[in-house]
Design an enzyme around this catalytic site. Structure first.
Site, PDB file in Angstrom:
ATOM      1  N   HIS A  19       0.819  -1.210   0.000  1.00 46.20           N
ATOM      2  CA  HIS A  19       0.000   0.000   0.000  1.00 46.20           C
ATOM      3  C   HIS A  19       0.858   1.267   0.000  1.00 46.20           C
ATOM      4  CE1 HIS A  19      -3.545  -2.483   1.784  1.00 46.20           C
ATOM      5  NE2 HIS A  19      -3.473  -2.561   0.460  1.00 46.20           N
ATOM      6  N   HIS A  42      -8.473  -7.834  -7.841  1.00 44.61           N
ATOM      7  CA  HIS A  42      -8.858  -8.590  -6.638  1.00 44.61           C
ATOM      8  C   HIS A  42      -9.012  -7.573  -5.505  1.00 44.61           C
ATOM      9  CE1 HIS A  42      -6.746 -11.470  -9.233  1.00 44.61           C
ATOM     10  NE2 HIS A  42      -7.346 -12.455  -8.595  1.00 44.61           N
ATOM     11  N   SER A  97      -6.455  -1.309  -0.847  1.00 44.96           N
ATOM     12  CA  SER A  97      -5.930  -0.596  -2.015  1.00 44.96           C
ATOM     13  C   SER A  97      -7.007   0.154  -2.796  1.00 44.96           C
ATOM     14  CB  SER A  97      -5.146  -1.544  -2.924  1.00 44.96           C
ATOM     15  OG  SER A  97      -5.804  -2.767  -3.106  1.00 44.96           O
ATOM     16  N   GLU A 116     -14.305  -7.749  -7.756  1.00 46.46           N
ATOM     17  CA  GLU A 116     -14.252  -8.646  -6.595  1.00 46.46           C
ATOM     18  C   GLU A 116     -15.310  -9.727  -6.780  1.00 46.46           C
ATOM     19  OE1 GLU A 116     -13.559 -10.857  -3.676  1.00 46.46           O
ATOM     20  OE2 GLU A 116     -12.211  -9.151  -3.987  1.00 46.46           O
ATOM     21  N   ASP A 140     -14.718 -12.160 -12.352  1.00 45.05           N
ATOM     22  CA  ASP A 140     -13.311 -12.515 -12.309  1.00 45.05           C
ATOM     23  C   ASP A 140     -12.479 -11.305 -12.730  1.00 45.05           C
ATOM     24  OD1 ASP A 140     -11.240 -14.995 -12.450  1.00 45.05           O
ATOM     25  OD2 ASP A 140     -10.824 -13.562 -14.045  1.00 45.05           O
ATOM     26  N   GLY A 141     -11.528 -10.933 -11.886  1.00 46.13           N
ATOM     27  CA  GLY A 141     -10.801  -9.703 -12.118  1.00 46.13           C
ATOM     28  C   GLY A 141      -9.882  -9.735 -13.326  1.00 46.13           C
ATOM     29  N   ASP A 161      -3.741  -8.219  -7.073  1.00 46.55           N
ATOM     30  CA  ASP A 161      -3.418  -8.532  -5.674  1.00 46.55           C
ATOM     31  C   ASP A 161      -4.219  -9.756  -5.220  1.00 46.55           C
ATOM     32  OD1 ASP A 161      -2.680  -8.466  -3.024  1.00 46.55           O
ATOM     33  OD2 ASP A 161      -3.937  -6.743  -2.515  1.00 46.55           O
TER      34      ASP A 161
END
Length: 259
Positions: A19, A42, A97, A116, A140-141, A161
């Site tokens: 971060h 994510h 984030s 997400e 799905d990211g 992430d």
């Protein structure tokens, strides 16, 4: 496959590493009066309570942000995002984030897209990001990133992430990032990965370098949060890092290695 919840680990030293570097990156990029896109694959829930039973059970925040925060300059963009989050949500709040990105980006100027897949985390993320101008996707990211890239505006950041609870991620993510890099050659692509005692990141970083030979790896090692904890460090793989990012990463590595 959708059991992971980051609330147990929010504010740990890996979060501090990723971060703080992300906040610096966004501050650097928004210093220029050019719009940018921020895409996160994510996103998690976006906002965490370090006083929750989850956080207190592991003690990772106490060993992480609680010890690290006093070592930062108050003007650092990471501490500014932390202070803004706590002013809005209380002294035990911690920004994921997505909120760090929202704090660093410019409303009405930059684009913020988040994915997400976990149902409860998606619902919490939607609430946390209300009024922030973000597009929040329950999908799905990596599929979202493939669909959006190259984005408009083309200048921007992709943050990946994952939890790595799906072990196949170690093999599939480098290939996916390589595909995105070929579509979006000017994007700053960022991948976080854990450094564990049994070394699964070794094959990951080798595959990343095979896909993108110019990728930079910024790693920080630290003492495990508790006896028997497998994570001993945090890595950030960055394609197209801007000038000065290597120096900032080195400063963070020195800071965290001293804890």
């Amino acid at each position: 496959m959708l059991s992971y919840q980051h609330g147990f680990h929010a504010g740990n030293l890996a979060d501090v590493h990723k971060h703080a570097l992300l906040a610096w990156l966004l501050a650097y990029m928004t210093a220029k009066d050019k719009p940018l896109s921020y895409i996160e694959t994510h996103a998690g829930r976006g906002l965490y309570d370090l006083g929750s039973p989850q956080a207190l059970k592991t003690g990772e925040a106490a060993a992480g942000i609680a010890r690290a925060a006093p070592l930062f300059d108050h003007a650092h963009p990471y501490l500014r995002a932390l202070a803004a989050t706590r002013a809005a949500h209380g002294a035990q709040a911690y920004p994921g984030s997505p909120l760090i990105a929202a704090h660093g980006l410019r409303a009405g100027h930059d684009r913020l897209s988040l994915a997400e897949l976990h149902p409860a985390e998606y619902d919490a993320l939607s609430r946390a990001m209300a009024g922030q101008g973000a597009r929040v996707y329950k999908r799905d990211g990596l599929e979202m990133a493939q669909a959006l890239c190259p984005p408009t505006p083309r200048r921007g950041v992709l943050m990946v992430d994952p939890s790595y609870e799906v072990k196949a991620d170690y093999a599939t993510i480098p290939r996916a990032l390589g595909q995105i890099a070929r579509k979006w050659n000017v994007g700053v692509l960022v991948l976080w990965y854990p450094i564990l005692v049994d070394g699964p990141h070794d094959a990951l970083t080798a595959d990343l370098r095979s896909e993108m030979p110019e990728i930079a790896l910024f790693e920080a090692r630290f003492t495990p949060a508790r006896p028997g904890h497998r994570m001993v460090g945090s890595g950030m793989a960055v394609l197209n890092p801007p000038w000065g990012m290597a120096d900032e990463a080195a400063r963070l590595t020195r800071l965290l290695s001293g804890l």
